[in-house]
Design a protein around this motif. Sequence first.
Motif, PDB file in Angstrom:
ATOM      1  N   GLY A  38     101.009 -78.278 -11.789  1.00 42.53           N
ATOM      2  CA  GLY A  38     102.499 -77.648 -12.215  1.00 42.53           C
ATOM      3  C   GLY A  38     102.969 -76.665 -13.102  1.00 42.53           C
ATOM      4  N   ILE A  39     102.369 -75.416 -11.724  1.00 45.90           N
ATOM      5  CA  ILE A  39     102.571 -74.238 -12.557  1.00 45.90           C
ATOM      6  C   ILE A  39     104.086 -73.657 -11.523  1.00 45.90           C
ATOM      7  CG2 ILE A  39     101.856 -71.390 -11.837  1.00 45.90           C
ATOM      8  CD1 ILE A  39      98.955 -72.603 -11.443  1.00 45.90           C
ATOM      9  N   PRO A  40     104.540 -73.108 -13.187  1.00 46.05           N
ATOM     10  CA  PRO A  40     106.449 -72.404 -12.337  1.00 46.05           C
ATOM     11  C   PRO A  40     105.933 -72.007 -11.249  1.00 46.05           C
ATOM     12  CG  PRO A  40     106.035 -71.902 -14.955  1.00 46.05           C
ATOM     13  CD  PRO A  40     104.287 -72.850 -14.316  1.00 46.05           C
ATOM     14  N   LEU A  41     105.399 -71.395  -9.567  1.00 42.34           N
ATOM     15  CA  LEU A  41     105.445 -70.321  -9.067  1.00 42.34           C
ATOM     16  C   LEU A  41     106.541 -70.063  -8.560  1.00 42.34           C
ATOM     17  CD1 LEU A  41     102.730 -72.631  -7.256  1.00 42.34           C
ATOM     18  CD2 LEU A  41     102.254 -70.355  -8.287  1.00 42.34           C
ATOM     19  N   THR A  42     107.740 -70.757  -9.338  1.00 42.43           N
ATOM     20  CA  THR A  42     109.025 -69.890  -8.209  1.00 42.43           C
ATOM     21  C   THR A  42     109.580 -69.440 -10.296  1.00 42.43           C
ATOM     22  OG1 THR A  42     110.524 -71.747  -9.173  1.00 42.43           O
ATOM     23  CG2 THR A  42     109.734 -71.983  -6.620  1.00 42.43           C
ATOM     24  N   THR A  43     108.914 -69.466 -11.162  1.00 44.16           N
ATOM     25  CA  THR A  43     109.976 -68.861 -11.646  1.00 44.16           C
ATOM     26  C   THR A  43     108.534 -67.463 -11.603  1.00 44.16           C
ATOM     27  OG1 THR A  43     110.458 -70.846 -13.314  1.00 44.16           O
ATOM     28  CG2 THR A  43     109.950 -68.248 -14.340  1.00 44.16           C
ATOM     29  N   SER A  44     107.685 -67.593 -11.612  1.00 44.20           N
ATOM     30  CA  SER A  44     106.450 -66.776 -11.173  1.00 44.20           C
ATOM     31  C   SER A  44     107.093 -65.639 -10.233  1.00 44.20           C
ATOM     32  CB  SER A  44     105.365 -67.146 -11.465  1.00 44.20           C
ATOM     33  OG  SER A  44     105.136 -67.840 -12.405  1.00 44.20           O
ATOM     34  N   ILE A  45     107.030 -66.268  -9.172  1.00 44.24           N
ATOM     35  CA  ILE A  45     107.710 -65.321  -7.898  1.00 44.24           C
ATOM     36  C   ILE A  45     109.180 -64.429  -8.221  1.00 44.24           C
ATOM     37  CG2 ILE A  45     108.915 -65.368  -5.784  1.00 44.24           C
ATOM     38  CD1 ILE A  45     106.919 -68.368  -5.464  1.00 44.24           C
ATOM     39  N   ALA A  46     110.246 -65.633  -9.061  1.00 41.66           N
ATOM     40  CA  ALA A  46     111.821 -64.553  -9.359  1.00 41.66           C
ATOM     41  C   ALA A  46     111.444 -63.227 -10.954  1.00 41.66           C
ATOM     42  CB  ALA A  46     112.312 -65.333  -9.819  1.00 41.66           C
ATOM     43  N   SER A  47     110.454 -63.405 -10.679  1.00 44.20           N
ATOM     44  CA  SER A  47     109.978 -62.881 -12.190  1.00 44.20           C
ATOM     45  C   SER A  47     109.356 -61.500 -11.654  1.00 44.20           C
ATOM     46  CB  SER A  47     109.105 -63.596 -13.069  1.00 44.20           C
ATOM     47  OG  SER A  47     108.450 -62.148 -14.006  1.00 44.20           O
ATOM     48  N   MET A  48     107.927 -61.544 -10.339  1.00 40.90           N
ATOM     49  CA  MET A  48     107.526 -60.635 -10.308  1.00 40.90           C
ATOM     50  C   MET A  48     108.633 -59.761  -9.565  1.00 40.90           C
ATOM     51  SD  MET A  48     104.694 -59.989 -11.669  1.00 40.90           S
ATOM     52  CE  MET A  48     105.480 -60.760 -12.735  1.00 40.90           C
ATOM     53  N   ASN A  49     109.653 -60.762  -9.027  1.00 41.61           N
ATOM     54  CA  ASN A  49     110.569 -59.614  -7.785  1.00 41.61           C
ATOM     55  C   ASN A  49     111.729 -58.585  -8.451  1.00 41.61           C
ATOM     56  OD1 ASN A  49     110.494 -61.278  -5.084  1.00 41.61           O
ATOM     57  ND2 ASN A  49     111.617 -62.891  -5.687  1.00 41.61           N
ATOM     58  N   ARG A  50     111.737 -59.193 -10.069  1.00 42.45           N
ATOM     59  CA  ARG A  50     112.215 -58.119 -11.068  1.00 42.45           C
ATOM     60  C   ARG A  50     111.384 -57.414 -10.941  1.00 42.45           C
ATOM     61  NH1 ARG A  50     114.630 -60.075 -16.669  1.00 42.45           N
ATOM     62  NH2 ARG A  50     116.632 -61.365 -14.462  1.00 42.45           N
ATOM     63  N   ALA A  51     110.372 -57.979 -11.311  1.00 41.87           N
ATOM     64  CA  ALA A  51     109.392 -56.339 -11.861  1.00 41.87           C
ATOM     65  C   ALA A  51     108.809 -55.307 -10.223  1.00 41.87           C
ATOM     66  CB  ALA A  51     107.919 -57.240 -12.019  1.00 41.87           C
ATOM     67  N   THR A  52     108.932 -56.063  -8.845  1.00 42.83           N
ATOM     68  CA  THR A  52     108.631 -55.087  -8.280  1.00 42.83           C
ATOM     69  C   THR A  52     109.641 -54.384  -7.777  1.00 42.83           C
ATOM     70  OG1 THR A  52     108.904 -57.132  -7.167  1.00 42.83           O
ATOM     71  CG2 THR A  52     107.337 -56.465  -7.330  1.00 42.83           C
ATOM     72  N   THR A  53     111.135 -55.274  -8.097  1.00 39.32           N
ATOM     73  CA  THR A  53     112.483 -54.399  -8.292  1.00 39.32           C
ATOM     74  C   THR A  53     112.354 -53.221  -8.617  1.00 39.32           C
ATOM     75  OG1 THR A  53     113.189 -56.235  -7.033  1.00 39.32           O
ATOM     76  CG2 THR A  53     115.094 -54.824  -8.395  1.00 39.32           C
ATOM     77  N   VAL A  54     112.766 -53.467 -10.124  1.00 38.88           N
ATOM     78  CA  VAL A  54     112.386 -52.548 -11.225  1.00 38.88           C
ATOM     79  C   VAL A  54     111.607 -50.453 -11.030  1.00 38.88           C
ATOM     80  CG1 VAL A  54     112.425 -51.438 -13.548  1.00 38.88           C
ATOM     81  CG2 VAL A  54     113.622 -53.895 -12.525  1.00 38.88           C
ATOM     82  N   TYR A  55     110.554 -51.483 -10.707  1.00 43.71           N
ATOM     83  CA  TYR A  55     108.905 -50.678 -10.582  1.00 43.71           C
ATOM     84  C   TYR A  55     109.524 -49.559  -9.044  1.00 43.71           C
ATOM     85  CZ  TYR A  55     105.428 -48.894  -8.238  1.00 43.71           C
ATOM     86  OH  TYR A  55     104.137 -47.702  -8.259  1.00 43.71           O
ATOM     87  N   SER A  56     110.537 -49.988  -8.323  1.00 39.74           N
ATOM     88  CA  SER A  56     110.377 -49.161  -7.116  1.00 39.74           C
ATOM     89  C   SER A  56     111.880 -48.430  -6.707  1.00 39.74           C
ATOM     90  CB  SER A  56     110.860 -50.256  -5.936  1.00 39.74           C
ATOM     91  OG  SER A  56     112.042 -51.223  -5.662  1.00 39.74           O
ATOM     92  N   ILE A  57     112.431 -48.707  -7.734  1.00 44.58           N
ATOM     93  CA  ILE A  57     113.695 -47.902  -8.071  1.00 44.58           C
ATOM     94  C   ILE A  57     113.130 -47.251  -9.881  1.00 44.58           C
ATOM     95  CG2 ILE A  57     115.419 -47.733  -9.215  1.00 44.58           C
ATOM     96  CD1 ILE A  57     116.034 -50.656  -8.339  1.00 44.58           C
ATOM     97  N   LYS A  58     112.339 -47.053  -9.982  1.00 45.69           N
ATOM     98  CA  LYS A  58     111.806 -45.407 -10.911  1.00 45.69           C
ATOM     99  C   LYS A  58     110.683 -45.333 -10.582  1.00 45.69           C
ATOM    100  CE  LYS A  58     110.945 -48.172 -15.278  1.00 45.69           C
ATOM    101  NZ  LYS A  58     109.722 -49.155 -16.305  1.00 45.69           N
ATOM    102  N   ASN A  59     109.991 -45.777  -9.434  1.00 53.77           N
ATOM    103  CA  ASN A  59     109.040 -44.845  -9.009  1.00 53.77           C
ATOM    104  C   ASN A  59     110.149 -43.851  -7.514  1.00 53.77           C
ATOM    105  OD1 ASN A  59     106.514 -44.526  -8.281  1.00 53.77           O
ATOM    106  ND2 ASN A  59     106.461 -45.808  -6.288  1.00 53.77           N
ATOM    107  N   PHE A  60     111.598 -44.881  -7.044  1.00 59.77           N
ATOM    108  CA  PHE A  60     111.719 -43.595  -6.425  1.00 59.77           C
ATOM    109  C   PHE A  60     112.186 -42.928  -7.296  1.00 59.77           C
ATOM    110  CE2 PHE A  60     116.097 -42.409  -4.731  1.00 59.77           C
ATOM    111  CZ  PHE A  60     115.605 -42.535  -2.989  1.00 59.77           C
ATOM    112  N   PHE A  61     112.930 -41.959  -8.790  1.00 58.49           N
ATOM    113  CA  PHE A  61     113.168 -41.714  -8.600  1.00 58.49           C
ATOM    114  C   PHE A  61     112.912 -40.465  -9.581  1.00 58.49           C
ATOM    115  CE2 PHE A  61     117.180 -44.446  -8.348  1.00 58.49           C
ATOM    116  CZ  PHE A  61     117.972 -43.746  -7.524  1.00 58.49           C
ATOM    117  N   ARG A  62     111.048 -41.333  -9.771  1.00 59.58           N
ATOM    118  CA  ARG A  62     110.632 -39.602 -10.331  1.00 59.58           C
ATOM    119  C   ARG A  62     109.488 -39.416  -9.466  1.00 59.58           C
ATOM    120  NH1 ARG A  62     106.487 -44.617 -13.010  1.00 59.58           N
ATOM    121  NH2 ARG A  62     105.697 -45.709 -11.116  1.00 59.58           N
ATOM    122  N   ASN A  63     110.141 -39.925  -8.679  1.00 64.33           N
ATOM    123  CA  ASN A  63     108.687 -39.188  -7.021  1.00 64.33           C
ATOM    124  C   ASN A  63     110.127 -38.100  -6.130  1.00 64.33           C
ATOM    125  OD1 ASN A  63     106.461 -40.107  -7.841  1.00 64.33           O
ATOM    126  ND2 ASN A  63     106.905 -42.280  -7.173  1.00 64.33           N
TER     127      ASN A  63
END
Lengths: 216, 251
Positions: B226-251
């Motif tokens: 009963g692990i909330p896998l799709t919540t984890s996926i969406a949450s990591m979608n958010r984390a990777t999106t934010v990370y990739s945008i940050k990463n783009f602007f700091r490099n």
Amino acid sequence: MMNHRHFFNRKLHSLLGVVPIGGFLFVHLFTNFYATRGEAAFLERVEIMEGIPFVSLIEIVFIFLPILYHGIYGLYIAFQAKNNVGNYGFFRNVMFMLQRVTGVITLIFITWHVWETKMQMVIGNVEATGFFTLMNEILTNPFMLVFYIVGLLSATFHFANGLWSFAVSWGITVGPRAQRISTYVTMLIFVLMSAMGLMALFSFANPVDVAQAIQK
Amino acid sequence: MAEQQKTIHLIITRQDGPDGTPYKQEFKIPYRPNMNIISCLMEIQRNPVTVDGKEVAPIVWEMNCLEEVCGACSMVINGKPRQSCTALVDKLEQPIRLEPMKTFPINRDLAVDRSRMFDALKRVKAWIPIDGTHDLGPGPRMPEVDRQWAYELSRCMTCGVCLEACPNVNDKSPFIGAFAISQVRLFNEHPTGKMNAEERLEGLMGEGGITDCGNSQNCVQSCPKGIPLTTSIASMNRATTVYSIKNFFRN
């Protein structure tokens, strides 16, 4: 920096489906809706759209290329999946399958539709002022009317449900409650956009009947 | 009490080796109360005779904990992937059909090779590096509210059910599967794990990573814990999106 290209490609695919393609779909159906007010009202809108500065450039950069990218990459994604709705008949799994099926139908439909209308204007077989008559002639064929209805419903479903998965893929709707509510919202968008598109379609097919029905 | 003895009818998909062709064999074994699939397989092991009376090689399967915490005994039972230890015969429709999880390479009969899952965990660095060359002292404490939901994620036993149920995990796609994405969320929430959060997000972003999820959400419906896998996926979608945008602007 393992492989950001793949990440970027998939995110671009997701984004293009909403902006600009989804936006274009809305504007397109909205413009067509003027057909319910008769040929003159519709052609007036067509004239406004055709009169936009740099219209060819805008069409190529914001409509043609994004659809090409989204369509071709989308085909690859669709055929990568091994659908298993028979064994896992959950609502979201059915939507997953439908998203891929409607995507393929929409791509076929759009290719045909663009060839039949836009490309005919480009190669000079028809003027922008002849679009209403052109659509009317196409849709008198019952087979084509069915094809257009299926194509339209596929496109609006693919857009509305794609909006749902866009919200998940970009981490906007995270929890199950948010995702359930966005299912309701996107399905409402599907119904409204389909209604708008179908009304325009029937106006092209039977302009007199629709005009009479609206006047009553 | 001369009534006919109750039996359990099993149809098992077998395969003699990794390259063998699958075939089905049927067994009827005497019924005992409270049996699970493992005890059925043990019964066949004691007396490996098919319904046709042919003596065959006993069935190969994996098992370990027998209490649904190790994930080793996963197989497809009546069409659904689950653990054979908690699949109780009294709650199953007969004939009971047992198949291996075909998403994975099959070693023999019902035993599959889940290596790809452990490779995925390595790829996303699903661990917390704690020790250096000297004692670093105790780490920061974790808030209780976060510990409670993180505990749910920690119940993942790498059983493979989420991969078997996923339409995007197959031989045409390199998708790592829901469980690995959820593990990144778990370790990125941990106060010490957070220090390496970006390395794990990098692991999620390549080919076969989080973007290959197609949101069919079969994983969350099928997860035995009963692990909330799709919540984890969406949450990591958010984390990777934010990370990739940050990463783009700091490099």
